[in-house]
Design a protein around this motif. Structure first.
Motif, PDB file in Angstrom:
ATOM      1  N   SER A  83       0.968  -1.097   0.089  1.00 25.31           N
ATOM      2  CA  SER A  83       0.061   0.094  -0.158  1.00 25.31           C
ATOM      3  C   SER A  83       0.854   1.302   0.078  1.00 25.31           C
ATOM      4  O   SER A  83       2.066   1.308   0.388  1.00 25.31           O
ATOM      5  CB  SER A  83      -0.877  -0.042   1.421  1.00 25.31           C
ATOM      6  N   TYR A  85       0.599   3.484   2.136  1.00 25.77           N
ATOM      7  CA  TYR A  85       0.901   3.752   3.541  1.00 25.77           C
ATOM      8  C   TYR A  85       2.289   3.164   4.111  1.00 25.77           C
ATOM      9  O   TYR A  85       3.165   3.288   4.215  1.00 25.77           O
ATOM     10  CB  TYR A  85      -0.021   3.276   4.383  1.00 25.77           C
ATOM     11  N   SER A 186       4.941  -5.106   5.118  1.00 23.71           N
ATOM     12  CA  SER A 186       3.810  -5.328   4.643  1.00 23.71           C
ATOM     13  C   SER A 186       3.994  -6.897   4.304  1.00 23.71           C
ATOM     14  O   SER A 186       4.848  -7.397   4.064  1.00 23.71           O
ATOM     15  CB  SER A 186       3.193  -4.731   3.473  1.00 23.71           C
ATOM     16  N   LYS A 188       1.251 -10.226   3.114  1.00 22.50           N
ATOM     17  CA  LYS A 188      -0.311 -10.943   3.216  1.00 22.50           C
ATOM     18  C   LYS A 188      -0.166 -12.292   4.211  1.00 22.50           C
ATOM     19  O   LYS A 188       0.930 -12.654   4.425  1.00 22.50           O
ATOM     20  CB  LYS A 188      -0.562 -11.500   1.823  1.00 22.50           C
ATOM     21  N   HIS A 212      -1.119  -2.640  10.302  1.00 18.86           N
ATOM     22  CA  HIS A 212      -2.030  -2.036   9.205  1.00 18.86           C
ATOM     23  C   HIS A 212      -3.325  -2.075   9.395  1.00 18.86           C
ATOM     24  O   HIS A 212      -3.851  -2.502  10.309  1.00 18.86           O
ATOM     25  CB  HIS A 212      -1.823  -3.251   7.884  1.00 18.86           C
ATOM     26  N   PRO A 213      -4.346  -1.171   8.678  1.00 17.97           N
ATOM     27  CA  PRO A 213      -5.723  -1.124   8.862  1.00 17.97           C
ATOM     28  C   PRO A 213      -6.285  -2.655   8.667  1.00 17.97           C
ATOM     29  O   PRO A 213      -5.634  -3.489   7.879  1.00 17.97           O
ATOM     30  CB  PRO A 213      -6.290  -0.341   7.875  1.00 17.97           C
ATOM     31  N   ASP A 215      -8.756  -3.536   7.220  1.00 20.79           N
ATOM     32  CA  ASP A 215      -9.261  -4.006   5.888  1.00 20.79           C
ATOM     33  C   ASP A 215      -8.237  -4.141   4.787  1.00 20.79           C
ATOM     34  O   ASP A 215      -8.406  -4.260   3.447  1.00 20.79           O
ATOM     35  CB  ASP A 215     -10.369  -3.128   5.469  1.00 20.79           C
ATOM     36  N   ASP A 216      -6.890  -4.258   5.304  1.00 17.45           N
ATOM     37  CA  ASP A 216      -5.874  -3.815   4.157  1.00 17.45           C
ATOM     38  C   ASP A 216      -5.257  -5.388   4.056  1.00 17.45           C
ATOM     39  O   ASP A 216      -4.368  -5.819   5.052  1.00 17.45           O
ATOM     40  CB  ASP A 216      -4.739  -2.994   4.587  1.00 17.45           C
ATOM     41  N   GLU A 217      -5.308  -6.117   3.081  1.00 23.22           N
ATOM     42  CA  GLU A 217      -4.898  -7.404   2.598  1.00 23.22           C
ATOM     43  C   GLU A 217      -3.497  -7.503   2.820  1.00 23.22           C
ATOM     44  O   GLU A 217      -2.943  -8.455   3.034  1.00 23.22           O
ATOM     45  CB  GLU A 217      -5.651  -8.168   1.649  1.00 23.22           C
ATOM     46  N   SER A 218      -2.984  -6.562   2.188  1.00 18.14           N
ATOM     47  CA  SER A 218      -1.332  -6.514   1.789  1.00 18.14           C
ATOM     48  C   SER A 218      -0.770  -6.430   3.351  1.00 18.14           C
ATOM     49  O   SER A 218       0.417  -6.578   3.268  1.00 18.14           O
ATOM     50  CB  SER A 218      -1.152  -5.268   1.047  1.00 18.14           C
ATOM     51  N   GLY A 219      -1.453  -6.078   4.345  1.00 13.85           N
ATOM     52  CA  GLY A 219      -0.826  -5.925   5.558  1.00 13.85           C
ATOM     53  C   GLY A 219      -1.378  -7.007   6.756  1.00 13.85           C
ATOM     54  O   GLY A 219      -1.040  -7.084   7.776  1.00 13.85           O
TER      55      GLY A 219
END
Length: 239
Positions: A83, A85, A186, A188, A212-213, A215-219
């Motif tokens: 992301s 971020y 980061s 998954k 990570h938030p 809802d952030d799949e990458s984190g």
């Protein structure tokens, strides 16, 4: 022994288990020429941190200045598709680490490349899952050229070795071993980054994860690691 290890490494394409077997059974192989520098286990410039591994590479091929591995190192890993971020936080983190540490990563797209780029005017080492004369991904030609000139790229795979999928978990153990700590910026839930984390856990390395938030799949992998006990990165100003 140096020449013999190099010949075994080339003959068995850097496969640790095959090289070990050949040494144990005193196998003779042809002599091979390699067009790059290399250092063998037991030699003066072999990175001491790799002796923590149960399977330290017998031969490390390199381009650039391998002396920078004598510095204190920090390993930084993350997703190939991070992301905005995570990218922003990685840049800030490296800016605060680069004066005191050599930055180690895997020169893949995403977080790896960001970490190397921000450290290029200081000290950074890329660990490859292919030969040091191979550019992968192709879009990284520019950063490879700069790494060759003023930094260092290393690999246990001899020149010409292609980036095969099974090479990367082996590469990841070297990234984990070289750093005093491992920063996960980061990840998954299922990713190559998590393989590096597992290697670091086996070595009892300090693991720090960027939250990570939800809802952030990458984190999602970072959040899971924090839940399981990894330290949480709470400040980028003082690390």
């Amino acid at each position: 022994m140096r020449n013999h290890l190099k010949n075994l490494s080339v003959h068995y394409q850097g496969d640790y288990n095959k090289i070990k077997w050949a040494l144990e059974h005193k196998v003779d192989v042809p002599n091979y020429e390699v067009m790059c520098d290399y250092v063998c286990v037991g030699e003066k410039y072999y990175p001491k941190a790799l002796y923590e591994l149960t399977n330290p590479p017998f031969v490390l091929y390199f381009r650039g200045n391998i002396d920078i591995l004598n510095k204190n190192c920090i390993s930084i890993v993350g997703s190939r598709e991070p992301s905005i971020y995570a990218i922003k936080c990685t840049k800030k983190l490296v800016e605060n680490l680069r004066e005191d540490y050599c930055i180690v990563s895997g020169i893949a797209r995403g977080i790896d490349r960001v970490a190397h780029e921000v450290a290029l005017d200081f000290s950074t080492v890329a660990v490859l899952g292919f030969g040091v004369d191979v550019i992968y991904p192709k879009g990284n030609q520019d950063i490879f050229n700069r790494m060759y000139h003023s930094q260092c790229v290393i690999s246990e795979y001899p020149p010409g070795t292609k980036p095969l999928q099974h090479h990367f978990p082996n590469r990841n153990r070297i990234i984990a071993a070289l750093g005093q700590s491992l920063y996960v910026m980061s990840a998954k839930l299922r990713s190559g980054t998590m393989h590096t984390v597992n290697a670091a856990l086996r070595l009892n390395k300090h693991i720090i994860c960027l939250p990570h938030p939800i809802d952030d799949e990458s984190g999602a992998g970072c959040n899971q690691l924090i839940l399981e006990g990894a330290d949480i990165l709470t400040s980028l100003d003082k690390v």
